[in-house]
Design a protein around this motif. Sequence first.
Motif, PDB file in Angstrom:
ATOM      1  N   LYS A   1       0.830  -1.210   0.000  1.00 30.30           N
ATOM      2  CA  LYS A   1       0.000   0.000   0.000  1.00 30.30           C
ATOM      3  C   LYS A   1       0.862   1.256   0.000  1.00 30.30           C
ATOM      4  O   LYS A   1       0.533   2.264  -0.641  1.00 30.30           O
ATOM      5  CB  LYS A   1      -0.910  -0.001   1.218  1.00 30.30           C
TER       6      LYS A   1
ATOM      7  N   CYS B   1       1.806   4.697  -3.293  1.00 31.18           N
ATOM      8  CA  CYS B   1       1.959   6.159  -3.253  1.00 31.18           C
ATOM      9  C   CYS B   1       3.106   6.627  -4.147  1.00 31.18           C
ATOM     10  O   CYS B   1       3.183   7.817  -4.523  1.00 31.18           O
ATOM     11  CB  CYS B   1       2.212   6.632  -1.823  1.00 31.18           C
TER      12      CYS B   1
ATOM     13  N   GLU C   1      -0.123  15.335  -3.530  1.00 27.66           N
ATOM     14  CA  GLU C   1      -0.985  14.387  -2.829  1.00 27.66           C
ATOM     15  C   GLU C   1      -0.266  13.055  -2.602  1.00 27.66           C
ATOM     16  O   GLU C   1      -0.426  12.426  -1.550  1.00 27.66           O
ATOM     17  CB  GLU C   1      -2.274  14.174  -3.628  1.00 27.66           C
ATOM     18  N   ARG C   2       0.548  12.641  -3.576  1.00 28.32           N
ATOM     19  CA  ARG C   2       1.287  11.380  -3.435  1.00 28.32           C
ATOM     20  C   ARG C   2       2.293  11.475  -2.280  1.00 28.32           C
ATOM     21  O   ARG C   2       2.408  10.567  -1.467  1.00 28.32           O
ATOM     22  CB  ARG C   2       2.016  11.053  -4.745  1.00 28.32           C
TER      23      ARG C   2
ATOM     24  N   LYS D   1       2.194  13.546   0.254  1.00 28.39           N
ATOM     25  CA  LYS D   1       1.457  13.666   1.519  1.00 28.39           C
ATOM     26  C   LYS D   1       0.934  12.299   1.972  1.00 28.39           C
ATOM     27  O   LYS D   1       1.010  11.938   3.153  1.00 28.39           O
ATOM     28  CB  LYS D   1       0.291  14.649   1.340  1.00 28.39           C
ATOM     29  N   SER D   2       0.423  11.515   1.026  1.00 29.75           N
ATOM     30  CA  SER D   2      -0.086  10.172   1.363  1.00 29.75           C
ATOM     31  C   SER D   2       1.040   9.262   1.855  1.00 29.75           C
ATOM     32  O   SER D   2       0.891   8.514   2.829  1.00 29.75           O
ATOM     33  CB  SER D   2      -0.769   9.552   0.149  1.00 29.75           C
ATOM     34  N   PHE D   3       2.170   9.355   1.151  1.00 31.71           N
ATOM     35  CA  PHE D   3       3.318   8.542   1.550  1.00 31.71           C
ATOM     36  C   PHE D   3       3.754   8.896   2.969  1.00 31.71           C
ATOM     37  O   PHE D   3       3.972   8.009   3.816  1.00 31.71           O
ATOM     38  CB  PHE D   3       4.478   8.741   0.567  1.00 31.71           C
ATOM     39  N   ASN D   4       3.912  10.204   3.226  1.00 30.67           N
ATOM     40  CA  ASN D   4       4.378  10.639   4.546  1.00 30.67           C
ATOM     41  C   ASN D   4       3.418  10.197   5.645  1.00 30.67           C
ATOM     42  O   ASN D   4       3.836   9.699   6.699  1.00 30.67           O
ATOM     43  CB  ASN D   4       4.541  12.160   4.575  1.00 30.67           C
ATOM     44  N   ALA D   5       2.120  10.398   5.405  1.00 25.04           N
ATOM     45  CA  ALA D   5       1.126  10.047   6.425  1.00 25.04           C
ATOM     46  C   ALA D   5       1.100   8.543   6.675  1.00 25.04           C
ATOM     47  O   ALA D   5       1.041   8.078   7.832  1.00 25.04           O
ATOM     48  CB  ALA D   5      -0.247  10.542   5.988  1.00 25.04           C
ATOM     49  N   LEU D   6       1.142   7.773   5.578  1.00 25.38           N
ATOM     50  CA  LEU D   6       1.075   6.314   5.721  1.00 25.38           C
ATOM     51  C   LEU D   6       2.337   5.763   6.386  1.00 25.38           C
ATOM     52  O   LEU D   6       2.261   4.883   7.257  1.00 25.38           O
ATOM     53  CB  LEU D   6       0.862   5.675   4.352  1.00 25.38           C
TER      54      LEU D   6
ATOM     55  N   GLU E   1       2.237   6.480  10.055  1.00 27.84           N
ATOM     56  CA  GLU E   1       1.326   5.568  10.742  1.00 27.84           C
ATOM     57  C   GLU E   1       1.945   4.176  10.906  1.00 27.84           C
ATOM     58  O   GLU E   1       1.835   3.561  11.976  1.00 27.84           O
ATOM     59  CB  GLU E   1       0.015   5.479   9.955  1.00 27.84           C
TER      60      GLU E   1
ATOM     61  N   TYR F   1       6.648  18.926   1.540  1.00 28.24           N
ATOM     62  CA  TYR F   1       6.181  17.691   0.899  1.00 28.24           C
ATOM     63  C   TYR F   1       7.218  16.554   0.936  1.00 28.24           C
ATOM     64  O   TYR F   1       6.840  15.387   0.973  1.00 28.24           O
ATOM     65  CB  TYR F   1       5.778  17.983  -0.551  1.00 28.24           C
TER      66      TYR F   1
END
Length: 698
Positions: A585, A589, A608-609, A611-616, A619, A670
């Motif tokens: 998953k 990203c 967005e990619r 940001k999604s990578f960093n957040a995921l 987590e 970013y």
Amino acid sequence: MDLTQTSDQTISNDKQPDIPDETPPPHETESTEAEIVEQLPTDDGVIKTTDDDGAKTDDDDDDEEVKVEVSSPLPPDLDKVSEEIDQFISESSNLKGDDDESKPPDVPVFVEQFAVLVEAKIDEYDGGDAPVKWSQLAQEEATSFLDIVDRISKLFTSLCRFSSEYKYAYSISRVDGVLQRAMSYIEEEYKSILYEYKINTDSDITNSDTSSAKPNPNPNPNSYSSSDTNQDAEQDSASEENKFPGYSEEIVATLNKFSKALIAGGYETECCQVYFIARRKALEESLHKLGFEKYSIDDVQKMNWEPLEREVTAWIATFRHCTNVLFSSERKLADAVFEDQPSISETIFSNLSRGMMIQLLNFAEAVSMTKRAAEKLFKFLDIYETLRDFIPLVDKIFPVSYADELKAEATLSRGRLGESMVSIFSELENSIQGDSNKTPVPGGAVHPLTRYIMNYLKYVGEYRDTLEQVFREHQMIERADSATGSDFDCQNPQAGQSNHHTSSPFETHMIKVMDLLDSNLEGKSRLYKDTSLSSIFMMNNGRYILQKIKGSPEINSLMGDQWYRKRSSDLRQYHKNYQRETWGKLLQCLNHEGLNVNGKVNKPILKERFKSFNALFDEIHKTQSSWVISDEQLQSELRVSISNMVIPAYRSFLGRFSQTFTPGRQTEKYVKYQPEEIETDIDELFDGNATPWGRKKL
């Protein structure tokens, strides 16, 4: 003295001879003694007794004259009288006794002299408040006294050949009294020496068998095999081969002389009783020294397992020491003390050893009747092995008279233990199947059930040969009891789960246990909402199982290479599942698809990619840092595989698109991580820092 030569007649050794009714009662005996003192010689050298009126009676046709030789002053030389006594005994042995038609000889006066001299000698040793101890006598003096006692015993036997003769009554009674005094002194000294034994306190006796049992699965890695104990016991046996239990060779020689004297004097019963009681006490003290206490069956049934477990350990040490050392030396002692009486030696040893063995076997029987529990299996196995190794030795150690009885008792106890162990193993299977704990282990760590079962099976493996025997015997019993065959006669207990070829009932049960454990763990893995954590849980438990199997040659060879390869393949699949669910998953990203539009980078999508990578990734790092991988090798392998999967892809993505952002704040906003930082964070995964479990190593 002219004695008729006749064949020997067997003489009874009873202390009190059969005296005919004519024998005077005690008060008359005293009168007879007084009369002997007052007797006067006649012309023919024979003393004539007086009648009630004081008149002398001479030979006539109706009355028989009682004749004894004339009393004379006691000779100062005991040796001279002893020679006369020896001659009298020798000549008397040629007469038939009471059934001889010829007239028995008169009682020589030196018989009385000898009795007085012997009595005086006894008074020297046993006449005061403090009798002379045998150890205080010089060797020559001790030998002389035993010769005297032997002589008076033979004299008493010779006189009793003519017990129906009135003229022998006084002398028989007189000599018997002296003999009893001599026997009383010897019996007391015999008892005193017997009770002066020493219990061997050497470490080879007290410690040789205490480490007999393999440890039980509340795991202690410092295990000792039963073969170590057998070697210790053999060393015990070799070290004591030339020893008597508790006595020097000189003391044993003295006991032998005493036993001969007592038996010859008609004191066989007393001799055997004193010896038996003394040696029984010594054996009981030896058992106590080894830590074994006598318990009834009820006592054993009421005991908690921890104290009973200690008693079992002491029992094993005691049993092995008894059968390897104690009984053989005890038999050697009995044979030496009763060297000329093999039947007495065998009877005494039989009674001594039989009592001890029944006591020991009763304990084993009582333990086999206690409530069955998994933790008892290994002590049951230790007892079973002890009894199994003992049965072939019975005929070599114990008399034929009760060897078969002991073998039957030991076999019965061993059989009950075997059936108990089969039941315990079945209950272990039921406990795995019935374990329905719904609380997942934090961090996906190794489940306590897995740890317990695998440690349990590790120690089971150390008893593999014995358990093979137990299950084979159980199978034979089942087949004998069932007309339809055995439940164990199945080739595929878990069809579709294992193609392992089973060749014994024990292997069948082992594979069943492993299959049940796998099934139980799969059910517990579904308790995790996060499928990645579920995979980590299965990897942890799978790796733990394989490591335990690999670390046990017995279990490893039993399960076989095919089983091991199958479980290793399952482990790799859980690894793939984890990487796909977690890092697959994340890598989405970094997908280039959709980023280029008409040859230009679509910055909103790129932002967005990132940001999604960093957040995921944040987590994943936050969550999986608290997960647990106990095995360092598995932990390292997993981190390396993640790095190899993520770092190259992230470095490539960053190298291609990072220049799209304006240097400075936009880039920092970013592009949160550099590849090195990603690698550092990956190395922090699976430490279990956020859980109370921490990192565990076995």
